[in-house]
Design a protein around this motif. Structure first.
Motif, PDB file in Angstrom:
ATOM      1  N   ILE A 201       0.846  -1.203   0.000  1.00 32.18           N
ATOM      2  CA  ILE A 201       0.000   0.000   0.000  1.00 32.18           C
ATOM      3  C   ILE A 201       0.880   1.252   0.000  1.00 32.18           C
ATOM      4  O   ILE A 201       1.720   1.415   0.892  1.00 32.18           O
ATOM      5  CB  ILE A 201      -0.912   0.024   1.246  1.00 32.18           C
ATOM      6  N   PRO A 202       0.695   2.157  -0.970  1.00 33.46           N
ATOM      7  CA  PRO A 202       1.376   3.454  -0.905  1.00 33.46           C
ATOM      8  C   PRO A 202       0.627   4.325   0.096  1.00 33.46           C
ATOM      9  O   PRO A 202      -0.350   4.990  -0.255  1.00 33.46           O
ATOM     10  CB  PRO A 202       1.265   3.977  -2.342  1.00 33.46           C
ATOM     11  N   LEU A 250       3.967  -9.028   4.088  1.00 35.19           N
ATOM     12  CA  LEU A 250       4.577  -7.756   4.489  1.00 35.19           C
ATOM     13  C   LEU A 250       5.834  -7.422   3.683  1.00 35.19           C
ATOM     14  O   LEU A 250       6.623  -6.570   4.112  1.00 35.19           O
ATOM     15  CB  LEU A 250       4.911  -7.775   5.983  1.00 35.19           C
ATOM     16  N   THR A 251       6.005  -8.047   2.540  1.00 32.20           N
ATOM     17  CA  THR A 251       7.120  -7.681   1.671  1.00 32.20           C
ATOM     18  C   THR A 251       6.977  -6.220   1.247  1.00 32.20           C
ATOM     19  O   THR A 251       5.944  -5.830   0.703  1.00 32.20           O
ATOM     20  CB  THR A 251       7.148  -8.567   0.411  1.00 32.20           C
ATOM     21  N   GLY A 252       7.995  -5.420   1.518  1.00 31.69           N
ATOM     22  CA  GLY A 252       7.940  -4.005   1.158  1.00 31.69           C
ATOM     23  C   GLY A 252       7.513  -3.089   2.292  1.00 31.69           C
ATOM     24  O   GLY A 252       7.374  -1.880   2.096  1.00 31.69           O
ATOM     25  N   PHE A 253       7.312  -3.638   3.489  1.00 33.35           N
ATOM     26  CA  PHE A 253       6.911  -2.818   4.636  1.00 33.35           C
ATOM     27  C   PHE A 253       8.025  -1.810   4.949  1.00 33.35           C
ATOM     28  O   PHE A 253       9.197  -2.161   5.054  1.00 33.35           O
ATOM     29  CB  PHE A 253       6.663  -3.704   5.848  1.00 33.35           C
ATOM     30  N   GLY A 254       7.621  -0.522   5.066  1.00 36.90           N
ATOM     31  CA  GLY A 254       8.628   0.524   5.280  1.00 36.90           C
ATOM     32  C   GLY A 254       8.168   1.613   6.230  1.00 36.90           C
ATOM     33  O   GLY A 254       7.106   1.507   6.869  1.00 36.90           O
ATOM     34  N   MET A 255       8.943   2.682   6.320  1.00 34.57           N
ATOM     35  CA  MET A 255       8.656   3.762   7.263  1.00 34.57           C
ATOM     36  C   MET A 255       7.319   4.433   6.989  1.00 34.57           C
ATOM     37  O   MET A 255       6.663   4.925   7.917  1.00 34.57           O
ATOM     38  CB  MET A 255       9.788   4.794   7.206  1.00 34.57           C
ATOM     39  N   GLN A 256       6.899   4.495   5.717  1.00 37.17           N
ATOM     40  CA  GLN A 256       5.627   5.152   5.397  1.00 37.17           C
ATOM     41  C   GLN A 256       4.446   4.467   6.092  1.00 37.17           C
ATOM     42  O   GLN A 256       3.432   5.097   6.385  1.00 37.17           O
ATOM     43  CB  GLN A 256       5.399   5.149   3.890  1.00 37.17           C
ATOM     44  N   HIS A 257       4.601   3.170   6.386  1.00 36.51           N
ATOM     45  CA  HIS A 257       3.524   2.424   7.037  1.00 36.51           C
ATOM     46  C   HIS A 257       3.514   2.611   8.552  1.00 36.51           C
ATOM     47  O   HIS A 257       2.638   2.073   9.236  1.00 36.51           O
ATOM     48  CB  HIS A 257       3.646   0.942   6.687  1.00 36.51           C
ATOM     49  N   LEU A 258       4.487   3.355   9.064  1.00 37.83           N
ATOM     50  CA  LEU A 258       4.545   3.612  10.505  1.00 37.83           C
ATOM     51  C   LEU A 258       4.063   5.008  10.866  1.00 37.83           C
ATOM     52  O   LEU A 258       4.116   5.398  12.032  1.00 37.83           O
ATOM     53  CB  LEU A 258       5.988   3.432  11.004  1.00 37.83           C
ATOM     54  N   SER A 259       3.598   5.772   9.887  1.00 37.74           N
ATOM     55  CA  SER A 259       3.130   7.134  10.175  1.00 37.74           C
ATOM     56  C   SER A 259       1.887   7.080  11.059  1.00 37.74           C
ATOM     57  O   SER A 259       1.060   6.170  10.929  1.00 37.74           O
ATOM     58  CB  SER A 259       2.817   7.872   8.882  1.00 37.74           C
ATOM     59  N   PRO A 260       1.725   8.041  11.966  1.00 41.66           N
ATOM     60  CA  PRO A 260       0.561   8.035  12.866  1.00 41.66           C
ATOM     61  C   PRO A 260      -0.774   8.034  12.124  1.00 41.66           C
ATOM     62  O   PRO A 260      -1.722   7.361  12.539  1.00 41.66           O
ATOM     63  CB  PRO A 260       0.738   9.325  13.678  1.00 41.66           C
ATOM     64  N   LYS A 261      -0.848   8.767  11.015  1.00 44.80           N
ATOM     65  CA  LYS A 261      -2.105   8.845  10.271  1.00 44.80           C
ATOM     66  C   LYS A 261      -2.464   7.495   9.663  1.00 44.80           C
ATOM     67  O   LYS A 261      -3.622   7.053   9.722  1.00 44.80           O
ATOM     68  CB  LYS A 261      -1.989   9.908   9.171  1.00 44.80           C
TER      69      LYS A 261
END
Length: 357
Positions: A201-202, A250-261
């Motif tokens: 997911i982007p 979860l292949t590709g899980f990154g920092m963008q997926h940790l944002s509070p929103k």
């Protein structure tokens, strides 16, 4: 044969296609085939089935050993986890068996909700939920279930969930590209497997293009499609209830997926799953888990009941294939883009399927 893994190796098996499915790296002219049958395995539990499938695949099949051309031009794999041929009985999942007490409670709930969207399937799903206060008597169990079912019926009515799978929702095509998911395959008990490639997911883009309400509704549509597969199995085999298996890649899980929103969005989706579909999930396998996911899991896990957490298995890329096999899920038939590392080769690249709904 029931309870066997049959493997045919040769330059093309004679006769009709195999009943369960096949793995075919390359076409070749038909000729005589060498057939071998792996030892019998009982289909009573995930572990036994997984060991049998693993033994059959490792002993007879290694995709890395099959050349594009040559004497082994075709490999047909027939697995017990695939759809059985006519006359071969499916194993009954444990959740399809009711105790005498459950049968009496269910009958009272079905009678209470007669004429509403609360089907027998929903009543049985919810009455077993950890959200239901069972009390010390059958009547207390019934009343506890009614209190949980009524808000679900109201939610389904308000959001027009019944029939949502036939509805064309705005932005659905784009959403399925950004949040890929598909109902594909079955476990050893014939439960449908719902795959979600959530780490693809982007996150920022998704939240710009879709409101939280849209995401919840589109996600509910996908969940209802899997639910319909469960209902089809119930109707076909005359079973009161069949659950589903979730596989999250979860292949590709990154920092963008940790944002509070984004975390708030995922938490909202989880709350819908836990409150409106609690009891459907009989197992969740999270595959290709990176170390970075530990942070999000530490925030999400407190939302789950212990009974739910006991059904969730976090697997890094080295453990993913064995856990899928333990559930009887075919690692040679995975959604497009999913890679299952399995020994010297990547089984996920052997065969792919479209993610279109």
């Amino acid at each position: 044969l029931p309870g066997h893994v049959r493997v045919v190796v040769g330059r093309g098996a004679p006769g009709p296609p195999p009943p369960y499915g096949s793995l075919r790296p390359s076409p070749a002219a038909p000729s005589a085939a060498d057939s071998r049958v792996a030892p019998s395995c009982h289909r009573k539990d995930h572990a036994t089935m997984g060991k049998c499938l693993s033994r059959g695949q490792e002993e007879f099949v290694d995709a890395s050993d099959v050349p594009a051309t040559g004497s082994l031009g075709e490999v047909d794999v027939v697995m017990a986890t695939r759809t059985p041929s006519k006359g071969l009985a499916r194993p009954v999942p444990p959740e399809a068996t009711l105790t005498d007490t459950e049968a009496r409670v269910l009958a009272k709930l079905v009678d209470h909700f007669k004429g509403t969207s609360a089907s027998e399937y929903m009543c049985l799903q919810v009455m077993r939920s950890s959200d239901v206060a069972r009390g010390d008597s059958e009547e207390e169990w019934v009343q506890g279930a009614i209190k949980v079912i009524e808000p679900i019926v109201a939610w389904r009515t308000e959001h027009k969930i019944d029939g949502i799978t036939d509805e064309h929702l705005d932005g659905a095509e784009r959403f399925r590209v950004m949040w890929p998911d598909i109902v594909l395959g079955e476990d050893s008990y014939g439960r449908p497997v719902h795959w979600q490639l959530v780490a693809r997911i982007p996150a920022d883009q998704l939240m710009r293009e879709y409101s939280q309400e849209q995401v919840v509704r589109l996600h509910a549509q996908a969940t209802e499609q899997c639910r319909n597969k469960c209902l089809e199995r119930c109707a076909r085999d005359k079973l009161p209830f069949v659950g589903q298996i979730e596989v999250l890649d979860l292949t590709g899980f990154g920092m963008q997926h940790l944002s509070p929103k984004f975390f708030r969005l995922i938490r909202t989706v989880m709350e819908v799953d836990l409150t409106k579909y609690d009891g459907m999930m009989q197992g969740m396998i999270v595959i290709n888990v990176p170390w970075l996911f530990a942070r999000m899991w530490s925030l999400l896990s407190p939302l789950l009941e212990e009974s739910t957490k006991s059904k969730i298995f976090l697997c890094d890329e080295r453990a993913s294939a064995s856990k899928l096999r333990e559930f009887g899920i075919d690692v040679f038939a995975v959604p497009e883009g999913v890679t299952i590392r399995d020994g010297p080769h990547e089984a996920g690249k052997t065969r792919t399927h479209s993610l279109k709904l």
